[in-house]
Scaffold this motif. Structure first.
Motif, short mmCIF file in Angstrom:
data_model
loop_
_atom_site.label_atom_id
_atom_site.label_comp_id
_atom_site.label_asym_id
_atom_site.label_seq_id
_atom_site.Cartn_x
_atom_site.Cartn_y
_atom_site.Cartn_z
N THR A 149 -84.73 11.30 33.67
CA THR A 149 -83.50 10.94 32.96
C THR A 149 -83.01 10.09 32.81
N ALA A 150 -82.57 9.60 31.71
CA ALA A 150 -80.43 8.42 32.24
C ALA A 150 -79.77 8.95 32.53
N ASP A 151 -79.75 10.16 32.73
CA ASP A 151 -78.24 10.77 33.10
C ASP A 151 -78.12 11.01 34.57
N ALA A 152 -79.72 11.60 34.78
CA ALA A 152 -79.82 12.07 36.41
C ALA A 152 -79.77 11.15 37.35
N VAL A 153 -78.86 11.57 38.64
CA VAL A 153 -79.49 10.35 40.01
C VAL A 153 -80.98 10.64 40.47
N LEU A 154 -81.01 9.78 41.25
CA LEU A 154 -82.06 9.52 42.04
C LEU A 154 -81.73 10.49 43.13
N LEU A 155 -82.21 11.16 43.84
CA LEU A 155 -82.23 11.53 45.33
C LEU A 155 -83.47 11.45 45.96
N ASP A 156 -83.90 10.63 46.66
CA ASP A 156 -85.11 9.94 47.41
C ASP A 156 -84.64 10.50 49.00
N THR A 157 -85.59 11.97 49.31
CA THR A 157 -85.22 12.54 50.63
C THR A 157 -86.78 12.11 51.50
N THR A 158 -87.36 11.25 51.52
CA THR A 158 -88.60 10.65 52.05
C THR A 158 -88.02 10.60 54.12
N SER A 159 -86.56 9.77 53.69
CA SER A 159 -86.10 9.63 54.98
C SER A 159 -84.78 10.92 55.33
N LEU A 160 -84.62 11.48 54.38
CA LEU A 160 -83.82 12.67 54.71
C LEU A 160 -83.91 14.00 55.16
N ASN A 161 -83.41 14.90 56.12
CA ASN A 161 -83.71 16.33 56.53
C ASN A 161 -83.01 16.87 55.23
N ILE A 162 -83.12 18.07 55.23
CA ILE A 162 -82.85 19.49 53.99
C ILE A 162 -81.31 19.13 54.11
N GLN A 163 -80.54 19.38 55.22
CA GLN A 163 -79.24 19.21 55.57
C GLN A 163 -78.70 18.33 55.26
N GLN A 164 -79.35 16.82 55.21
CA GLN A 164 -78.44 15.81 54.68
C GLN A 164 -78.89 15.18 52.91
N ALA A 165 -80.09 16.09 52.90
CA ALA A 165 -79.87 16.25 51.04
C ALA A 165 -79.28 17.31 50.56
N VAL A 166 -78.65 18.34 51.19
CA VAL A 166 -78.40 19.37 50.87
C VAL A 166 -76.51 18.61 50.90
N GLN A 167 -76.00 17.88 51.43
CA GLN A 167 -75.05 17.61 51.51
C GLN A 167 -74.87 16.85 50.75
N GLN A 168 -75.93 15.93 50.22
CA GLN A 168 -75.40 14.30 49.07
C GLN A 168 -75.52 15.22 48.03
N VAL A 169 -76.35 16.28 47.72
CA VAL A 169 -76.22 17.30 46.30
C VAL A 169 -74.59 17.74 46.50
N LEU A 170 -74.46 18.20 47.49
CA LEU A 170 -72.48 18.60 47.29
C LEU A 170 -71.22 17.79 46.71
N ASP A 171 -71.45 16.28 47.33
CA ASP A 171 -71.13 15.61 48.09
C ASP A 171 -70.44 14.72 46.03
N TRP A 172 -72.08 15.06 45.50
CA TRP A 172 -72.01 15.02 44.60
C TRP A 172 -71.33 14.83 43.63
N TRP A 173 -71.70 17.05 43.38
CA TRP A 173 -70.78 17.77 43.02
C TRP A 173 -69.51 17.38 42.88
N GLN A 174 -69.00 17.69 44.39
CA GLN A 174 -67.31 17.35 44.15
C GLN A 174 -66.56 16.36 43.80
N LEU A 175 -67.69 15.25 43.72
CA LEU A 175 -66.68 13.81 42.69
C LEU A 175 -67.24 14.31 40.93
N LYS A 176 -68.30 15.14 41.11
CA LYS A 176 -68.05 15.00 39.90
C LYS A 176 -66.78 16.04 39.09
N VAL A 177 -66.56 17.42 40.57
CA VAL A 177 -65.93 18.29 39.89
C VAL A 177 -63.98 17.26 39.86
#
Ligand code: CDP
Length: 236
Positions: A202-230
């Motif tokens: 959707t237009a209001d969703a951010v894209l997270l392409d994890t092709t070259s990320l491991n799980i920990q990096q993907a989780v950290q990215q989501v947490l960073d975006w969340w902290q930014l939102k907060v």
């Protein structure tokens, strides 16, 4: 663990939703569960609900094309989650619903609008303080359109097939990489082409392409975006 957004009076804000949508085997379930754990939020694996519904239908002899019967079955389903396990009528069904066959059946019934409607309120009922992290295909677009953070999590089809292959082999199950890749592309096409709640960013969703990320990096990215939102919305 400390919730990120305590003590707000508006329930939609005091129980914020992080919606993670994306295609098969993108790793969104693993990422969503870890983000939930890290924030102390509830977690909903919406795909498991579609999988259990297909499994229950097959056990009851209901045809996967019988939309009316499937919707009735979905409304009556006695389903609950506990400690990462899924229970149907009080019996654990995790193993039975995690195979590729169960995923295909889930994807078939998921194209039926009446069935999706029957599952809507059941999914919304998972929203609770201090917050919910959920993953699926339409969490941000249909089920929780007011989600505080929407993420479209994906990876290349080849990388996703590799991940699914390793997951199945790790569980001691038989797997064939070429067949997995073909099935995955078929499922992507069906999920994206259906008219009811198609898989889409959707237009209001951010894209997270994890092709070259491991799980920990993907989780950290989501947490960073969340902290930014907060921080931006002065939730805390
Ligand atoms: O694990 P994987 O991503 O392959 O599948 P899943 O998330 O367990 O979902 C199984 C199937 O249910 C998907 O192929 C979708 O067709 C359907 N589904 C859906 O339509 N909407 C959701 N919110 C979640 C799953």
């Amino acid at each position: 663990m400390t919730p990120a957004s305590p003590s707000l009076s508006n329930p939609n804000i005091s129980s914020p939703v992080i919606a993670i949508d994306g295609p098969s085997a993108s790793g969104k379930g693993t990422v969503a569960a870890l983000v939930a754990q890290s924030l102390g939020f509830h977690y909903l694996d919406s795909g498991a609900i579609y999988r259990v519904t297909a499994y229950a239908a097959q056990s009851a002899g209901v045809a996967l094309e019988d939309e009316t019967a499937l919707a009735a079955l979905a409304r009556a389903l006695k389903l609950h989650f506990d400690g990462g396990e899924v229970f149907l009528d009080g019996h654990p069904v995790g193993d039975a619903i995690r195979c590729e066959e169960a995923g295909r059946s889930a994807s078939r019934i998921a194209a039926l609008p009446a069935l999706r409607l029957a599952l809507l309120e059941r999914q919304r009922a998972f929203r609770a303080a201090p917050g919910l992290v959920t993953d699926g295909r339409d969490m941000g677009s249909v089920v929780f359109p007011d989600a505080a953070l929407k993420i479209f999590l994906t990876a290349s089809a080849e990388e996703r097939a590799q991940r699914r292959y390793k997951q199945l082999i790790g569980k001691g199950l038989d797997a064939n990489l070429a067949n997995l890749l073909r099935d995955l592309k078929e499922r992507d096409a069906r999920d994206a082409a259906r008219s009811a709640a198609p898989l889409q960013q959707t237009a209001d969703a951010v894209l997270l392409d994890t092709t070259s990320l491991n799980i920990q990096q993907a989780v950290q990215q989501v947490l960073d975006w969340w902290q930014l939102k907060v921080a931006q919305s002065s939730i805390v």
